[in-house]
Design an enzyme around this catalytic site. Structure first.
Site, PDB file in Angstrom:
ATOM      1  CE  LYS A 185       5.233 -56.367 -80.481  1.00 20.48           C
ATOM      2  NZ  LYS A 185       4.948 -56.414 -79.115  1.00 20.48           N
ATOM      3  N   GLY A 238       5.394 -45.921 -82.283  1.00 18.83           N
ATOM      4  CA  GLY A 238       6.489 -46.256 -81.377  1.00 18.83           C
ATOM      5  C   GLY A 238       7.698 -45.389 -81.683  1.00 18.83           C
ATOM      6  CB  SER A 239      11.209 -45.713 -80.691  1.00 11.76           C
ATOM      7  OG  SER A 239      11.516 -46.964 -81.251  1.00 11.76           O
ATOM      8  CB  THR A 240      12.349 -42.234 -84.671  1.00  6.21           C
ATOM      9  OG1 THR A 240      11.325 -41.248 -84.422  1.00  6.21           O
ATOM     10  CG2 THR A 240      12.960 -41.970 -86.031  1.00  6.21           C
ATOM     11  N   GLY A 243      10.583 -47.664 -86.021  1.00  7.91           N
ATOM     12  CA  GLY A 243       9.884 -47.315 -87.272  1.00  7.91           C
ATOM     13  C   GLY A 243      10.791 -47.492 -88.484  1.00  7.91           C
ATOM     14  CD  GLU A 261       1.387 -40.525 -83.712  1.00  7.86           C
ATOM     15  OE1 GLU A 261       0.203 -40.341 -83.979  1.00  7.86           O
ATOM     16  OE2 GLU A 261       1.857 -40.454 -82.556  1.00  7.86           O
ATOM     17  CB  CYS A 296       4.635 -39.621 -79.490  1.00  6.01           C
ATOM     18  SG  CYS A 296       2.915 -39.918 -79.837  1.00  6.01           S
ATOM     19  CD  GLU A 393       9.791 -39.585 -78.337  1.00  6.49           C
ATOM     20  OE1 GLU A 393      10.175 -40.623 -78.890  1.00  6.49           O
ATOM     21  OE2 GLU A 393       8.635 -39.150 -78.424  1.00  6.49           O
TER      22      GLU A 393
HETATM   23  P1  ADP Z   1       9.680 -48.292 -76.777  1.00  7.86           P
HETATM   24  O1  ADP Z   1      11.170 -48.372 -76.762  1.00  7.86           O
HETATM   25  O2  ADP Z   1       9.185 -47.009 -76.267  1.00  7.86           O
HETATM   26  O3  ADP Z   1       9.017 -49.495 -76.178  1.00  7.86           O
HETATM   27  P2  ADP Z   1       9.499 -49.346 -79.377  1.00  7.86           P
HETATM   28  O4  ADP Z   1       9.498 -48.658 -80.689  1.00  7.86           O
HETATM   29  O5  ADP Z   1      10.658 -50.207 -79.038  1.00  7.86           O
HETATM   30  O6  ADP Z   1       9.269 -48.249 -78.302  1.00  7.86           O
HETATM   31  O7  ADP Z   1       8.211 -50.246 -79.203  1.00  7.86           O
HETATM   32  C1  ADP Z   1       6.954 -49.969 -79.796  1.00  7.86           C
HETATM   33  C2  ADP Z   1       6.361 -51.273 -80.296  1.00  7.86           C
HETATM   34  O8  ADP Z   1       7.240 -51.786 -81.297  1.00  7.86           O
HETATM   35  C3  ADP Z   1       6.249 -52.365 -79.237  1.00  7.86           C
HETATM   36  O9  ADP Z   1       5.072 -53.124 -79.459  1.00  7.86           O
HETATM   37  C4  ADP Z   1       7.477 -53.212 -79.491  1.00  7.86           C
HETATM   38  O10 ADP Z   1       7.345 -54.557 -79.074  1.00  7.86           O
HETATM   39  C5  ADP Z   1       7.569 -53.132 -81.001  1.00  7.86           C
HETATM   40  N1  ADP Z   1       8.922 -53.411 -81.517  1.00  7.86           N
HETATM   41  C6  ADP Z   1      10.112 -53.128 -80.935  1.00  7.86           C
HETATM   42  N2  ADP Z   1      11.130 -53.567 -81.695  1.00  7.86           N
HETATM   43  C7  ADP Z   1      10.587 -54.146 -82.795  1.00  7.86           C
HETATM   44  C8  ADP Z   1      11.108 -54.788 -83.962  1.00  7.86           C
HETATM   45  N3  ADP Z   1      12.419 -54.947 -84.145  1.00  7.86           N
HETATM   46  N4  ADP Z   1      10.237 -55.243 -84.896  1.00  7.86           N
HETATM   47  C9  ADP Z   1       8.904 -55.085 -84.721  1.00  7.86           C
HETATM   48  N5  ADP Z   1       8.354 -54.515 -83.640  1.00  7.86           N
HETATM   49  C10 ADP Z   1       9.163 -54.039 -82.683  1.00  7.86           C
END
Ligand code: ADP
Length: 493
Positions: A185, A238-240, A243, A261, A296, A393
């Site tokens: 995804k 992606g973001s903490t 995660g 990560e 990151c 961050e």
């Molecule tokens: P950013 O805020 O920098 O976009 P995110 O951590 O929100 O960072 O996004 C990184 C990835 O995680 C993207 O593909 C986003 O669609 C996905 N993502 C965001 N929220 C969720 C969630 N609740 N469950 C699964 N995937 C998510």
């Protein structure tokens, strides 16, 4: 190359690519795919649904179980992945253009990703696909035991938007090299290159259903993938905050293992024995502001010995002033827009908050362009270590400067955030370099004695620490992360 004309001619094709073919999403709601350079809509994308994920996971499971990929000899898998790397190079312009238009990465920098970084990484996993060796031991005469790596099954992968092509490769390449099938995804801000990569994977000879890509929102498709009981491992960048949600989703579903990560707030530590402050300034600006600071491992905290702080800061400010935000489709642009209106607003509010908290902006750039998600670089001096601009961050072009007096102070400052992704230390004192390499809690530490060439640090296996995540992805150990280790014992004559 007339990139503008090429961008206008893109035919957007953003639908799930499952089992070797595009199929419409089952979702009935859509969102706008917006180009951040002008904030205009490129196309509409289905938000995606749990049903899309269900179809993709089923296809990936069927393909895993029929063994067409998982039971292929690892060197044969490696050869096919090598072919895919060649195809990426062949299609580098097209992939770079998609990333540039969707998330605003300057075109030459996007080309560097698609021509060099992505194929390089892919080839490194392809080349070691058959190197994952187990051990064997003779238990008693006539009996023995050995262990062997096996693919885990269906790997779910969720990627961010900052390096769309490279992030997709970093996820699917080790997973596929180890024999898994994948449901990926990509970020909703930049999903086209991942879909194009999946098409190229078919062309390279990866069987249908082995690499599936499902675009859509995090809250729909991402969550559905994370809670799916048929996913054997989930790999996320992606973001903490996200995660940590994924850890919960795993706990509430099938307890799938994760590779995470997440965020970083990495320090650039500069001692007063360095001999070339110009090179330090160049490296500082490059690390803090390339990709508009949306990296990151960006070194967003400059920790500098107070004896050389003013001199270094002056050089850093002078170089940073040259980074004027411009149209990312122009070949000469080195600094583009942020990836989305939301990202621009988030970064601007971090800057406002820091100003309100009393941080001193020695550079707070003005924007000449109208429209678009542009934010010029900002440098804060005299920050308090507890300010959120120092602790959190920002994921944008914001650098904080913190002076120190002693080695102990430098170490304490370097470790004084929740993150532990990367660090660079500039010193000519090798003893001190070794002490800092040990003392700094980070997945990767670079010690620089002089301003030589940047070392290719990302090529060695490493693991994020603290809130930056866990799990190894790069190198042969990355293949091990995407495998499970089984022991087999031979008892009897
Ligand atoms: P950013 O805020 O920098 O976009 P995110 O951590 O929100 O960072 O996004 C990184 C990835 O995680 C993207 O593909 C986003 O669609 C996905 N993502 C965001 N929220 C969720 C969630 N609740 N469950 C699964 N995937 C998510």
């Amino acid at each position: 190359m007339n990139w503008r004309e090429a961008a206008n001619n893109i035919r957007w094709q953003i639908q799930p690519l499952i089992d070797g073919r595009y199929r419409p999403s089952t979702a009935s709601e859509f969102f706008d795919n917006v180009t951040p350079a002008t904030e205009t809509t490129l196309c509409r994308i289905a938000k995606g649904s749990a049903e899309d994920i269900e179809i993709a996971v089923r296809a990936a499971r069927r393909r895993f179980d029929d063994g067409c990929w998982s039971q292929m000899g690892p060197s044969a898998r490696g050869a096919i992945l090598m072919r895919l790397a060649d195809l990426i190079v062949e299609h580098r312009m097209e992939l770079a253009l998609l990333d540039c238009v969707e998330m605003g990465k300057p075109i030459q920098s996007a080309l560097h990703d698609t021509e060099h970084l992505a194929p390089f990484l892919l080839r490194s996993w392809a080349g070691c696909a058959d190197q994952l060796l187990g051990e064997s031991v003779a238990l008693t005469p006539g009996t023995m035991a050995f262990n062997t790596y096996e693919p885990r099954g269906v790997v779910g992968a969720i990627t961010p938007w900052n390096f769309p092509t490279v992030n997709a490769v970093i996820k699917f390449a080790p997973a596929l090299a180890a024999g898994n099938t994948v449901v990926l995804k990509p970020s909703e801000l930049a999903s086209s290159s991942a879909l194009r990569l999946a098409e190229l994977a078919l062309e390279a000879g990866i069987p249908e259903g082995v690499l599936n890509v499902v675009p859509g929102l995090g809250a729909t498709v991402g969550t559905a993938l994370a809670v799916h009981r048929g996913v054997d491992l989930l790999s996320f960048t992606g973001s903490t905050a996200t995660g940590r949600k994924l850890l919960e989703f795993s706990g509430k579903s099938n307890g799938k293992p994760l590779l995470l990560e997440c965020g970083g707030k990495s320090p650039q530590v500069v001692f007063d024995d360095v001999d070339n402050l110009d090179r330090v300034a160049e490296a500082t600006v490059r690390s803090a502001f390339s990709n508009q600071g949306q990296v990151c491992s960006a070194h967003t905290r400059l920790l500098v010995h107070h004896g050389i702080k003013d001199l270094l800061l002056e050089k850093v400010v002078r170089l940073t002033r040259e980074l004027q935000p411009r149209d990312p489709l122009e070949d000469t642009t080195t600094f583009g827009p942020l990836a989305s209106p939301l990202q621009r607003d988030r970064v601007k509010s971090c800057i406002e908050e820091a100003l309100d908290a009393g941080a001193n902006a020695v550079l707070h750039g003005s924007i000449q362009l109208t429209g678009g998600c542009f934010v010029a670089p900002t440098i804060f001096d005299r920050v308090d270590a507890r300010m959120s601009v120092v602790q959190e961050e920002v994921f944008g072009p914001v650098l904080c400067v913190q002076p120190f007096g002693t080695e102990e102070e430098a170490i304490a400052l370097a470790n004084d955030t929740q993150y532990g992704l990367a660090a660079t230390v500039w010193t000519r004192d090798m003893g001190r370099g070794k002490r800092l390499a040990r003392a700094i809690k980070a997945g990767g530490v670079v010690i620089r004695t002089s301003g030589g060439e940047e070392p290719p640090g990302h090529m060695l296996s490493h693991e994020p620490q603290k809130a930056s995540g866990f799990g190894v992805e790069i190198g042969l150990r990355g293949l091990a992360s995407y495998s499970t280790l089984k022991s087999v014992s031979w008892i009897g004559a």
